[in-house]
Design an enzyme around this catalytic site. Structure first.
Site, PDB file in Angstrom:
ATOM      1  N   CYS A 156      -1.824  -1.341   7.263  1.00 57.92           N
ATOM      2  CA  CYS A 156      -1.150  -0.031   7.286  1.00 57.92           C
ATOM      3  C   CYS A 156      -1.324   0.649   8.640  1.00 57.92           C
ATOM      4  CB  CYS A 156      -1.689   0.862   6.176  1.00 57.92           C
ATOM      5  SG  CYS A 156      -1.116   0.353   4.549  1.00 57.92           S
ATOM      6  N   CYS A 176       0.823  -1.208   0.000  1.00 55.98           N
ATOM      7  CA  CYS A 176       0.000   0.000   0.000  1.00 55.98           C
ATOM      8  C   CYS A 176       0.862   1.265   0.000  1.00 55.98           C
ATOM      9  CB  CYS A 176      -0.888   0.032   1.239  1.00 55.98           C
ATOM     10  SG  CYS A 176      -2.131  -1.263   1.318  1.00 55.98           S
ATOM     11  N   CYS A 209      -5.891   0.685   5.265  1.00 58.06           N
ATOM     12  CA  CYS A 209      -6.247  -0.694   5.605  1.00 58.06           C
ATOM     13  C   CYS A 209      -5.669  -1.056   6.980  1.00 58.06           C
ATOM     14  CB  CYS A 209      -5.736  -1.658   4.533  1.00 58.06           C
ATOM     15  SG  CYS A 209      -3.976  -2.023   4.642  1.00 58.06           S
ATOM     16  N   GLU A 262       0.609   3.869   1.954  1.00 55.28           N
ATOM     17  CA  GLU A 262       0.996   4.328   3.295  1.00 55.28           C
ATOM     18  C   GLU A 262       2.274   3.641   3.748  1.00 55.28           C
ATOM     19  OE1 GLU A 262      -1.904   3.275   2.228  1.00 55.28           O
ATOM     20  OE2 GLU A 262      -3.599   4.144   3.316  1.00 55.28           O
TER      21      GLU A 262
HETATM   22  N1  THU Z   1      -4.345   0.397  -1.032  1.00 58.54           N
HETATM   23  C1  THU Z   1      -3.502   1.321  -0.532  1.00 58.54           C
HETATM   24  O1  THU Z   1      -2.470   1.640  -1.121  1.00 58.54           O
HETATM   25  N2  THU Z   1      -3.813   1.898   0.657  1.00 58.54           N
HETATM   26  C2  THU Z   1      -4.942   1.638   1.354  1.00 58.54           C
HETATM   27  O2  THU Z   1      -5.118   2.173   2.430  1.00 58.54           O
HETATM   28  C3  THU Z   1      -5.955   0.726   0.810  1.00 58.54           C
HETATM   29  C4  THU Z   1      -5.556  -0.041  -0.390  1.00 58.54           C
HETATM   30  C5  THU Z   1      -4.005  -0.224  -2.324  1.00 58.54           C
HETATM   31  C6  THU Z   1      -3.594  -1.653  -2.257  1.00 58.54           C
HETATM   32  C7  THU Z   1      -3.903  -2.120  -3.654  1.00 58.54           C
HETATM   33  O3  THU Z   1      -2.819  -1.795  -4.497  1.00 58.54           O
HETATM   34  C8  THU Z   1      -5.088  -1.274  -4.067  1.00 58.54           C
HETATM   35  O4  THU Z   1      -5.117  -0.184  -3.187  1.00 58.54           O
HETATM   36  C9  THU Z   1      -6.405  -2.023  -4.019  1.00 58.54           C
HETATM   37  O5  THU Z   1      -6.595  -2.598  -2.762  1.00 58.54           O
END
Ligand code: THU
Length: 160
Positions: A118, A81, A115, A83
């Site tokens: 994170c 992610c 999420c 973050e």
């Molecule tokens: N994702 C993030 O980068 N941060 C979040 O807080 C939620 C999800 C990304 C992970 C993945 O690459 C995409 O969003 C779909 O879940």
């Protein structure tokens, strides 16, 4: 103020349109800079599978801003992610104390929140951060990591 706010939590979860004043301890210009920065970070997202772009801008206590985007992988479970990318970036550059993080996606209909994984990685570096969830319009929701991850487990619990 958000109509989603449970009573008594207004200062922990509040919505702001672009330019309105907030209860943040941060200077309004710095908030705007963070929001701009997370949208810039989003441009680098590598998300060919989900097509869900995310950018993060992490404010160090020393004033530096570290960027991160989501980086997906053909082996799906290896994606990371935005973050956590920002945190890895900051720690690699010698910064481990943070004041705030702002997160951007392309979703305009609701505020997207970090999420669970994170949240726990953020928690490693304290609970008192401000978290700004943003929409492409510039509207943002202000909360705290403590609010997003109550009763959390952190490094200070590992006393033997
Ligand atoms: N994702 C993030 O980068 N941060 C979040 O807080 C939620 C999800 C990304 C992970 C993945 O690459 C995409 O969003 C779909 O879940």
């Amino acid at each position: 103020m958000s109509e989603n706010c449970p009573k008594g939590e207004d200062t922990l979860l509040a919505n702001y349109e672009n330019g309105s004043s907030s209860t943040s301890v941060l200077d309004p210009k710095l908030i705007q800079k963070l929001i701009h920065s997370c949208n810039e970070a989003k441009r680098a997202a590598h998300c060919p599978y989900s097509k869900f772009r995310v950018g993060a801008a992490l404010l160090g206590k020393d004033g530096r801003i570290f960027l991160g985007c989501n980086v997906e992988n053909a082996c799906y479970t290896l994606g990371i992610c935005a973050e956590r990318t920002a945190i890895q970036n900051a720690v690699s550059e010698g910064c481990k104390e943070f004041t705030a993080i702002a997160v951007a996606t392309d979703v305009e209909t609701e505020f997207i929140s970090p999420c669970g994984a994170c949240r726990q990685v953020m928690r490693e570096f304290g609970t008192e951060w401000e978290v700004f969830l943003t929409k492409p319009s510039g509207a943002y929701q202000q909360t705290t990591l403590h609010h997003l991850l109550p009763m959390s487990f952190g490094p200070e619990k590992l006393t033997i």
